[in-house]
Design a protein around this motif. Structure first.
Motif, PDB file in Angstrom:
ATOM      1  N   ILE A  56       0.838  -1.199   0.000  1.00  0.00           N
ATOM      2  CA  ILE A  56       0.000   0.000   0.000  1.00  0.00           C
ATOM      3  C   ILE A  56       0.877   1.255   0.000  1.00  0.00           C
ATOM      4  CG2 ILE A  56      -1.696   1.313   1.325  1.00  0.00           C
ATOM      5  CD1 ILE A  56      -2.780  -1.421   2.310  1.00  0.00           C
ATOM      6  N   GLN A  57       1.955   1.221   0.795  1.00  0.00           N
ATOM      7  CA  GLN A  57       2.867   2.365   0.817  1.00  0.00           C
ATOM      8  C   GLN A  57       3.486   2.605  -0.554  1.00  0.00           C
ATOM      9  OE1 GLN A  57       6.122   1.962   3.601  1.00  0.00           O
ATOM     10  NE2 GLN A  57       7.143   3.832   2.896  1.00  0.00           N
ATOM     11  N   GLU A  91      -8.988   2.862  -2.900  1.00  0.00           N
ATOM     12  CA  GLU A  91      -9.379   2.658  -4.295  1.00  0.00           C
ATOM     13  C   GLU A  91      -8.504   3.423  -5.279  1.00  0.00           C
ATOM     14  OE1 GLU A  91     -13.409   2.726  -7.090  1.00  0.00           O
ATOM     15  OE2 GLU A  91     -13.528   3.247  -4.959  1.00  0.00           O
ATOM     16  N   GLU A  92      -8.013   4.589  -4.872  1.00  0.00           N
ATOM     17  CA  GLU A  92      -7.202   5.379  -5.799  1.00  0.00           C
ATOM     18  C   GLU A  92      -5.861   4.728  -6.117  1.00  0.00           C
ATOM     19  OE1 GLU A  92      -6.836   7.619  -1.760  1.00  0.00           O
ATOM     20  OE2 GLU A  92      -8.283   6.325  -2.812  1.00  0.00           O
ATOM     21  N   TYR A  93      -5.484   3.700  -5.358  1.00  0.00           N
ATOM     22  CA  TYR A  93      -4.216   3.015  -5.595  1.00  0.00           C
ATOM     23  C   TYR A  93      -4.386   1.645  -6.252  1.00  0.00           C
ATOM     24  CZ  TYR A  93      -2.770   6.489  -2.108  1.00  0.00           C
ATOM     25  OH  TYR A  93      -2.556   7.655  -1.406  1.00  0.00           O
ATOM     26  N   PRO A 116      -6.154  -9.251  -3.483  1.00  0.00           N
ATOM     27  CA  PRO A 116      -4.957  -8.398  -3.505  1.00  0.00           C
ATOM     28  C   PRO A 116      -5.209  -6.935  -3.173  1.00  0.00           C
ATOM     29  CG  PRO A 116      -4.986  -9.846  -5.415  1.00  0.00           C
ATOM     30  CD  PRO A 116      -6.327  -9.975  -4.757  1.00  0.00           C
ATOM     31  N   VAL A 117      -6.435  -6.451  -3.377  1.00  0.00           N
ATOM     32  CA  VAL A 117      -6.691  -5.026  -3.119  1.00  0.00           C
ATOM     33  C   VAL A 117      -7.473  -4.800  -1.834  1.00  0.00           C
ATOM     34  CG1 VAL A 117      -6.547  -4.379  -5.552  1.00  0.00           C
ATOM     35  CG2 VAL A 117      -8.777  -4.991  -4.561  1.00  0.00           C
ATOM     36  N   ALA A 118      -7.647  -5.862  -1.041  1.00  0.00           N
ATOM     37  CA  ALA A 118      -8.335  -5.689   0.244  1.00  0.00           C
ATOM     38  C   ALA A 118      -7.536  -4.719   1.119  1.00  0.00           C
ATOM     39  CB  ALA A 118      -8.492  -7.028   0.947  1.00  0.00           C
ATOM     40  N   GLY A 119      -8.189  -3.682   1.608  1.00  0.00           N
ATOM     41  CA  GLY A 119      -7.524  -2.706   2.454  1.00  0.00           C
ATOM     42  C   GLY A 119      -6.747  -1.649   1.700  1.00  0.00           C
TER      43      GLY A 119
END
Length: 537
Positions: free
Chosen positions: A400-401, A453-455, A447-450
Motif C-alpha cells: 500500500i505504501q 481505491e485510488e491506488y 490483492p486489493v483488500a484494504g
C-alpha cells in the motif's frame, strides 16, 4: 450471444454420438472458472473423434498444440485474431460448435488461456499419460460460448531452489502445473545463503564452491539439528535458457532472483573479498538470517554484481529482475570503514539509507540495460529506488505504501500466500516452518483488500511463495503447493470467488484433482477425504 442461439440449436441436433464416446466434461469443473459461460438453449454436444487442424496459428509457437493429434483435413480449431476492443489483451472468447472450435483473442496470452481451457474440457481419461504422447480421441465436448479474461495481469508462483535444489525435470513439471492454472509468472529464487544455483561463467567459483554445502539443518528450527550430507547443485546457462523457453511456450515469463545485499553467504564463501570482514565463510548449513552480507562500501561488489547481472540478463529476457533486498542485517556495515566512508561520501543518514543507495545503484545499472528491478518490501526502507516495483511479503502495508508512491506492486503476504506454512492440522502434516495458511485462506485472498481505491491501479496482482527449508523433495513441494495453487489461480483470475463460494469451488476441485493425478502431481488430500456431505469451512 442471442445471435448464436439458432446456430447452436442446429448444432445440438447434428452432434450425435455413439455409446462408446466419453461424455463431456462439466463446465463447472474448470479451474479457474471462466468469467462468462453461455450454453445454447437446447444444450448439445459435439464429438471429437478425429484429428484436429489448427488454423490461424501457423506462425505461433504454442506448446499446447503438441498434445493434439493433427491432420490437414482434421476438425478445425481456428484462431481469429481480434483487432478491436472486444477482447482484452490477456482474454479470449471460445466457441465450441458442432463442426469447429473458434478462438477469438488479440494476443498470444489469450490463445494460451483458451487452449488451456480447451485442454481442461478433455476428459482426463483421454489425456496423455506421459510426455510425448497425444490426446486420445473419442470424447464429447459441450457446445458453449465462453468469454474470459483475468482480473489481474500478474498471476505468479515462486520457487526457492536454494535451500533444497530441485532437478530440471521438476522445474518443467512445476511450469506445467502453472500453465494448467493460467499463471503467467514464474519467480525463480536462484541465490541464497544456502546455495548459489545459476552458472555465471565470469565467476566460476559461485557454482564450484557456492552451490554446495556440507550439511543441512533437519527437523524443527528450534531443535538446531544438522545432518552431515553434502547437498547442492546448479543449473547451467543452457539449462536455464531451456526453462525460459519451456515457460515461454506455455505463456509464462520467468523472473530470476539474484539476492542482494543480504542472503549472500554462498557468494561470499566463493569470493570472501566481497564481504566487510574478508572472511573466510562457508555456505550456510542452517536456516535463518546471517550477519555477513555484501560490503556496500566496496566498489568491487558493484563490479561483481554487474558482471553477474550481465549474464543473467543474457539468459532471462524478463523485463523484471528480482534483486531480493530482504532481511539484510546492518551489523557488519555499522563497523565497516568502507561502508561508513560510503555513507559520508553520499551524505547518508543511516545504514537503511545505505541499503537504499545500494539498491538504487543496481537499479540504475539494470535500467541502463532496459530492465527494471523488483524487490521484497524491505527495499522501501531508507527510500525506494525511483523505478522499482515492490513485492509486499510482510503483510500488505508495504504494498500500500509503494502504491501510494505510484510504484507498481505484487502482493505476496506471508498470510496467506506463504505455501511453506502448514495448511491443515500440523499433527497430520510433515514438519513445516510454522504458520497456518489453509486452502480457504488462500481462496479468500483479495490483492486489493484494504488498499484505498485510488491506488488499485498500481496493484498488478499477487504471487504465492514456496520456500523450501523444510521441503527436501519435489514430492513434498507438490504436497505444499496443491491444491492451494488452484485456489490462488481462481482468486486472481476471477478477482473473487465463483458463484456458490467455497462449497462450489470444493466441488470443482473434486473433479479438478483428477487432472493433477494424470499429471502425476502429489497434493494435500485433506479436503477431499471428508465425508461427501461436509461443507467447506
Amino acid at each position: 450471444m442471442k445471435k448464436l442461439l439458432p446456430f447452436f440449436a442446429i448444432c445440438s441436433v447434428l452432434a450425435c454420438q455413439s455409446p462408446e464416446v466419453t461424455q463431456a466434461v462439466s463446465l463447472s469443473t474448470l479451474v479457474p472458472q471462466p468469467v462468462r459461460i453461455d450454453i445454447p438453449v437446447d444444450g448439445g454436444t459435439t464429438t471429437l473423434d478425429e484429428p484436429v487442424r489448427f488454423t490461424g496459428m501457423a506462425s505461433a509457437d504454442f506448446a499446447e498444440l503438441e498434445e493434439w493429434p493433427q491432420s490437414d483435413d482434421g476438425f478445425p480449431i481456428v484462431w481469429k485474431k481480434e483487432e478491436g476492443d472486444a477482447v482484452t489483451l490477456q482474454g479470449y472468447w471460445l466457441d465450441i460448435y458442432a463442426d469447429s472450435i473458434v478462438i477469438l483473442a488479440s494476443s498470444d496470452a489469450g490463445v494460451h488461456a483458451a487452449l488451456t481451457t480447451l485442454k481442461q474440457l478433455v476428459p482426463t481419461a483421454h489425456w496423455p499419460s506421459q510426455k510425448g504422447e497425444k490426446i486420445r480421441l473419442g470424447f464429447a465436448l459441450s457446445l458453449v460460448h465462453l468469454e474470459d479474461e483475468p482480473a489481474y495481469a500478474y498471476r505468479g508462483m515462486h520457487l526457492d531452489v536454494c535451500r533444497h535444489f530441485m532437478p530440471i525435470e521438476f522445474i518443467e513439471k512445476y511450469i506445467d502445473n502453472l500453465a494448467l492454472h493460467k499463471f503467467n509468472r514464474f519467480h525463480w529464487h536462484l541465490t541464497e545463503d544456502q546455495g548459489w544455483r545459476i552458472e555465471i561463467k565470469k565467476y566460476p567459483r559461485l557454482t564450484e564452491v557456492g552451490a554446495w554445502r556440507s550439511a543441512s539443518q533437519t527437523g524443527a528450527y528450534n531443535d538446531q539439528r544438522f545432518d552431515s550430507t553434502r547437498h547442492g547443485g546448479f543449473y547451467t546457462q543452457d539449462e536455464a535458457r531451456h526453462i525460459v523457453e519451456y515457460a515461454r511456450r506455455r505463456g509464462i515469463t520467468v523472473i530470476p532472483e539474484i539476492e542482494m545485499p543480504g542472503h549472500s553467504l554462498a557468494a561470499l564463501a566463493a569470493y570472501p573479498e566481497l564481504s566487510c570482514t574478508g572472511g573466510s565463510f562457508e555456505v550456510a548449513h542452517g536456516w535463518g538470517v546471517f550477519d555477513d552480507v555484501y560490503c556496500a562500501g566496496n566498489p568491487a561488489v558493484y563490479t561483481f554484481l554487474e558482471g553477474v547481472l550481465d549474464e543473467v540478463m543474457d539468459i532471462f529476457p524478463s523485463s523484471l529482475i528480482h534483486i531480493g533486498g530482504d532481511e539484510c542485517p546492518k551489523t557488519r556495515w555499522e563497523s565497516c570503514a568502507k561502508c561508513q566512508l560510503e555513507m559520508a561520501r553520499h551524505k547518508l543518514r543511516d545504514e537503511h539509507e545505505l541499503q537504499s543507495h545500494f539498491i538504487t545503484r543496481m537499479e540504475r545499472y539494470l535500467n541502463s540495460h532496459g530492465r527494471n528491478i523488483i524487490g521484497w518490501d524491505e527495499i522501501l526502507e531508507g527510500g525506494l529506488a525511483p523505478n522499482a516495483e515492490v513485492m509486499s511479503r510482510r503483510g500488505t502495508a508495504g504494498g500500500i505504501q509503494a502504491a501510494s508512491m505510484k510504484h507498481e506492486v505484487v502482493m505476496t503476504p506471508g498470510k496467506p500466500l506463504y505455501f511453506d506454512h502448514y495448511q491443515y492440522n500440523p499433527e497430520n502434516e510433515p514438519v513445516a516452518i510454522g504458520g497456518f495458511n489453509s486452502l480457504w485462506d488462500v481462496y479468500g485472498f483479495n490483492p486489493v483488500a484494504g488498499v484505498p481505491e485510488e491506488y488499485h491501479a498500481y496493484i498488478l496482482g499477487a504471487q504465492a511463495n514456496v520456500w523450501t527449508e523444510y521441503m527436501e523433495t519435489s514430492d513434498h513441494v507438490e504436497h505444499m503447493v496443491q491444491p492451494r495453487a488452484s485456489a490462488l489461480a481462481e482468486a486472481l483470475w476471477l478477482g473473487g470467488k465463483r458463484e456458490g463460494g467455497d462449497a462450489a469451488f470444493l466441488e470443482a476441485l473434486r473433479s479438478h484433482i483428477l487432472r493433477l493425478e494424470v499429471m502425476g502431481w502429489n497434493y494435500a488430500r485433506y479436503e477431499f477425504e471428508k465425508e461427501a456431505g461436509d461443507e467447506a469451512q
